[in-house]
Design a protein around this motif. Sequence first.
Motif, PDB file in Angstrom:
ATOM      1  N   GLY A  85       7.754  12.711  -8.675  1.00  0.00           N
ATOM      2  CA  GLY A  85       8.330  12.084  -7.473  1.00  0.00           C
ATOM      3  C   GLY A  85       7.493  10.883  -7.061  1.00  0.00           C
ATOM      4  N   HIS A  86       6.173  11.062  -7.011  1.00  0.00           N
ATOM      5  CA  HIS A  86       5.274   9.944  -6.690  1.00  0.00           C
ATOM      6  C   HIS A  86       5.410   8.833  -7.747  1.00  0.00           C
ATOM      7  CE1 HIS A  86       2.644  13.245  -4.732  1.00  0.00           C
ATOM      8  NE2 HIS A  86       3.046  12.496  -3.733  1.00  0.00           N
ATOM      9  N   VAL A  87       5.425   9.240  -9.012  1.00  0.00           N
ATOM     10  CA  VAL A  87       5.501   8.255 -10.101  1.00  0.00           C
ATOM     11  C   VAL A  87       6.773   7.409  -9.963  1.00  0.00           C
ATOM     12  CG1 VAL A  87       5.821   8.027 -12.611  1.00  0.00           C
ATOM     13  CG2 VAL A  87       4.085   9.592 -11.718  1.00  0.00           C
TER      14      VAL A  87
ATOM     15  N   ASP B  54      -8.239  18.082   6.117  1.00  0.00           N
ATOM     16  CA  ASP B  54      -7.485  19.039   6.947  1.00  0.00           C
ATOM     17  C   ASP B  54      -6.430  19.782   6.140  1.00  0.00           C
ATOM     18  OD1 ASP B  54      -8.962  18.008   8.910  1.00  0.00           O
ATOM     19  OD2 ASP B  54      -7.331  16.967   9.959  1.00  0.00           O
ATOM     20  N   LYS B  55      -5.878  19.094   5.130  1.00  0.00           N
ATOM     21  CA  LYS B  55      -4.813  19.716   4.334  1.00  0.00           C
ATOM     22  C   LYS B  55      -5.385  20.691   3.306  1.00  0.00           C
ATOM     23  CE  LYS B  55      -0.649  16.876   4.369  1.00  0.00           C
ATOM     24  NZ  LYS B  55       0.333  16.181   3.502  1.00  0.00           N
ATOM     25  N   GLY B  56      -6.732  20.772   3.201  1.00  0.00           N
ATOM     26  CA  GLY B  56      -7.376  21.666   2.245  1.00  0.00           C
ATOM     27  C   GLY B  56      -6.864  21.456   0.838  1.00  0.00           C
TER      28      GLY B  56
ATOM     29  N   LEU C 210       4.377   1.304   1.732  1.00  0.00           N
ATOM     30  CA  LEU C 210       5.504   1.946   1.055  1.00  0.00           C
ATOM     31  C   LEU C 210       5.413   3.449   1.268  1.00  0.00           C
ATOM     32  CD1 LEU C 210       5.320   0.080  -2.356  1.00  0.00           C
ATOM     33  CD2 LEU C 210       7.098  -0.196  -0.642  1.00  0.00           C
ATOM     34  N   ARG C 211       6.522   4.072   1.617  1.00  0.00           N
ATOM     35  CA  ARG C 211       6.552   5.523   1.742  1.00  0.00           C
ATOM     36  C   ARG C 211       7.807   6.020   1.030  1.00  0.00           C
ATOM     37  NH1 ARG C 211       2.520   8.713   3.148  1.00  0.00           N
ATOM     38  NH2 ARG C 211       3.728  10.050   4.538  1.00  0.00           N
ATOM     39  N   GLY C 212       7.747   7.227   0.525  1.00  0.00           N
ATOM     40  CA  GLY C 212       8.924   7.838  -0.084  1.00  0.00           C
ATOM     41  C   GLY C 212       9.622   8.690   0.958  1.00  0.00           C
ATOM     42  N   LEU C 213      10.928   8.763   0.875  1.00  0.00           N
ATOM     43  CA  LEU C 213      11.682   9.654   1.766  1.00  0.00           C
ATOM     44  C   LEU C 213      12.384  10.683   0.919  1.00  0.00           C
ATOM     45  CD1 LEU C 213      13.705   7.901   4.599  1.00  0.00           C
ATOM     46  CD2 LEU C 213      11.779   9.456   4.821  1.00  0.00           C
ATOM     47  N   ARG C 214      12.170  11.941   1.257  1.00  0.00           N
ATOM     48  CA  ARG C 214      12.870  13.012   0.542  1.00  0.00           C
ATOM     49  C   ARG C 214      14.014  13.483   1.416  1.00  0.00           C
ATOM     50  NH1 ARG C 214       7.243  15.773  -0.869  1.00  0.00           N
ATOM     51  NH2 ARG C 214       6.913  14.850   1.158  1.00  0.00           N
ATOM     52  N   ALA C 215      13.784  14.513   2.188  1.00  0.00           N
ATOM     53  CA  ALA C 215      14.868  15.089   2.985  1.00  0.00           C
ATOM     54  C   ALA C 215      14.775  14.601   4.422  1.00  0.00           C
ATOM     55  CB  ALA C 215      14.744  16.598   2.930  1.00  0.00           C
TER      56      ALA C 215
ATOM     57  N   GLN D 268      16.894  13.601  -9.657  1.00  0.00           N
ATOM     58  CA  GLN D 268      16.159  14.759 -10.204  1.00  0.00           C
ATOM     59  C   GLN D 268      14.704  14.809  -9.746  1.00  0.00           C
ATOM     60  OE1 GLN D 268      16.890  12.165 -12.257  1.00  0.00           O
ATOM     61  NE2 GLN D 268      15.463  12.017 -13.961  1.00  0.00           N
ATOM     62  N   HIS D 269      14.228  13.736  -9.119  1.00  0.00           N
ATOM     63  CA  HIS D 269      12.841  13.721  -8.623  1.00  0.00           C
ATOM     64  C   HIS D 269      12.754  13.909  -7.112  1.00  0.00           C
ATOM     65  CE1 HIS D 269      11.860  11.086 -12.346  1.00  0.00           C
ATOM     66  NE2 HIS D 269      11.703  12.368 -12.621  1.00  0.00           N
ATOM     67  N   GLN D 270      13.910  13.896  -6.457  1.00  0.00           N
ATOM     68  CA  GLN D 270      13.900  13.855  -4.988  1.00  0.00           C
ATOM     69  C   GLN D 270      13.299  15.082  -4.323  1.00  0.00           C
ATOM     70  OE1 GLN D 270      17.639  12.796  -3.180  1.00  0.00           O
ATOM     71  NE2 GLN D 270      17.576  10.804  -4.173  1.00  0.00           N
ATOM     72  N   ALA D 271      13.534  16.241  -4.924  1.00  0.00           N
ATOM     73  CA  ALA D 271      13.101  17.471  -4.249  1.00  0.00           C
ATOM     74  C   ALA D 271      11.649  17.840  -4.558  1.00  0.00           C
ATOM     75  CB  ALA D 271      14.027  18.618  -4.655  1.00  0.00           C
ATOM     76  N   ILE D 272      11.015  17.078  -5.444  1.00  0.00           N
ATOM     77  CA  ILE D 272       9.665  17.472  -5.882  1.00  0.00           C
ATOM     78  C   ILE D 272       8.642  17.273  -4.756  1.00  0.00           C
ATOM     79  CG2 ILE D 272       7.840  17.075  -7.592  1.00  0.00           C
ATOM     80  CD1 ILE D 272       9.986  15.883  -9.449  1.00  0.00           C
ATOM     81  N   ALA D 273       7.866  18.311  -4.506  1.00  0.00           N
ATOM     82  CA  ALA D 273       6.793  18.228  -3.508  1.00  0.00           C
ATOM     83  C   ALA D 273       5.545  18.870  -4.111  1.00  0.00           C
ATOM     84  CB  ALA D 273       7.205  18.963  -2.240  1.00  0.00           C
TER      85      ALA D 273
ATOM     86  N   LEU E 143       0.863  -1.191   0.000  1.00  0.00           N
ATOM     87  CA  LEU E 143       0.000   0.000   0.000  1.00  0.00           C
ATOM     88  C   LEU E 143       0.893   1.232   0.000  1.00  0.00           C
ATOM     89  CD1 LEU E 143      -2.749   1.490   0.431  1.00  0.00           C
ATOM     90  CD2 LEU E 143      -2.362   1.223   2.896  1.00  0.00           C
ATOM     91  N   TYR E 144       0.698   2.098  -0.994  1.00  0.00           N
ATOM     92  CA  TYR E 144       1.452   3.356  -1.052  1.00  0.00           C
ATOM     93  C   TYR E 144       0.457   4.489  -0.778  1.00  0.00           C
ATOM     94  CZ  TYR E 144       4.163   7.235  -3.083  1.00  0.00           C
ATOM     95  OH  TYR E 144       4.823   8.430  -3.277  1.00  0.00           O
ATOM     96  N   PRO E 145       0.426   4.985   0.460  1.00  0.00           N
ATOM     97  CA  PRO E 145      -0.561   6.008   0.813  1.00  0.00           C
ATOM     98  C   PRO E 145      -0.032   7.425   0.649  1.00  0.00           C
ATOM     99  CG  PRO E 145       0.514   5.240   2.795  1.00  0.00           C
ATOM    100  CD  PRO E 145       1.214   4.576   1.637  1.00  0.00           C
ATOM    101  N   GLY E 146      -0.924   8.359   0.406  1.00  0.00           N
ATOM    102  CA  GLY E 146      -0.525   9.758   0.325  1.00  0.00           C
ATOM    103  C   GLY E 146      -1.723  10.623   0.002  1.00  0.00           C
ATOM    104  N   THR E 147      -1.446  11.919  -0.129  1.00  0.00           N
ATOM    105  CA  THR E 147      -2.522  12.854  -0.463  1.00  0.00           C
ATOM    106  C   THR E 147      -2.597  13.047  -1.985  1.00  0.00           C
ATOM    107  OG1 THR E 147      -1.977  13.967   1.615  1.00  0.00           O
ATOM    108  CG2 THR E 147      -3.484  15.108   0.153  1.00  0.00           C
ATOM    109  N   PHE E 148      -1.440  13.043  -2.623  1.00  0.00           N
ATOM    110  CA  PHE E 148      -1.344  13.141  -4.085  1.00  0.00           C
ATOM    111  C   PHE E 148      -2.134  14.342  -4.621  1.00  0.00           C
ATOM    112  CE2 PHE E 148      -1.036   8.626  -2.874  1.00  0.00           C
ATOM    113  CZ  PHE E 148       0.217   8.334  -3.366  1.00  0.00           C
ATOM    114  N   ASP E 149      -1.793  15.521  -4.108  1.00  0.00           N
ATOM    115  CA  ASP E 149      -2.545  16.742  -4.480  1.00  0.00           C
ATOM    116  C   ASP E 149      -1.637  17.732  -5.211  1.00  0.00           C
ATOM    117  OD1 ASP E 149      -4.772  18.494  -4.515  1.00  0.00           O
ATOM    118  OD2 ASP E 149      -3.919  19.600  -2.841  1.00  0.00           O
TER     119      ASP E 149
END
Length: 165
Positions: free
Chosen positions: A16-18, A40-42, A91-96, A127-132, A5-11
């Motif tokens: 980076g998510h891909v 809550d994240k609007g 599964l979660r991604g780690l950036r910084a 090249q995808h690490q910093a994308i938020a 399961l890869y959870p997130g808001t994906f907004d």
Amino acid sequence: MRIGLYPGTFDPITLGHVDIIRRGCALVDRLVIGVAINRDKGPLFDLDERVSMIEVEAARLAEQTGTEIQVHAFENLLIDCARDVGAGIILRGLRAVSDFEYEYQMVGMNRQLDSSIETVFLMAEAQHQAIASKLVKEICRLNGDVSNFVTPAVEAALKRRLRQS
Ligand code: ADP
């Protein structure tokens, strides 16, 4: 069958998510992308819009990787969502380093809720690490070029939405 399961808001979903989804596909037989409602994240995009943008990318990635990908919206506890979809791995991604503290707490608490579900962290290509998503929205709102951060379909959706507001 190994289900992740890869959870997130994906907004919205970014490259980076891909990147993380593609890597996740190599680890599991079925990858469920869990889309958190997260009022809550609007979010800029409502749940249906986020799900349909992900579905477009998921179809392409499933074809490329041969892994089954499902998109599943959820509003309940992450651990309950994992149980609902039969996932043994989150599964979660780690950036910084800034991601680490929150993720560290989440793993600690989720493990106490269900010790049988393991959390696995993945890192995107440099090249995808910093994308938020948050920064992509900000750049697009200020008429910057986001084509290195999202797919053309998502870029078009962002422009439509941010021009409306
Ligand atoms: P959340 O609200 O759960 O943080 P996001 O949609 O922001 O939702 O992120 C979902 C997951 O994807 C998180 O694990 C996040 O760390 C990861 N992620 C997002 N962008 C990237 C990226 N550029 N590189 C690696 N992981 C990422």
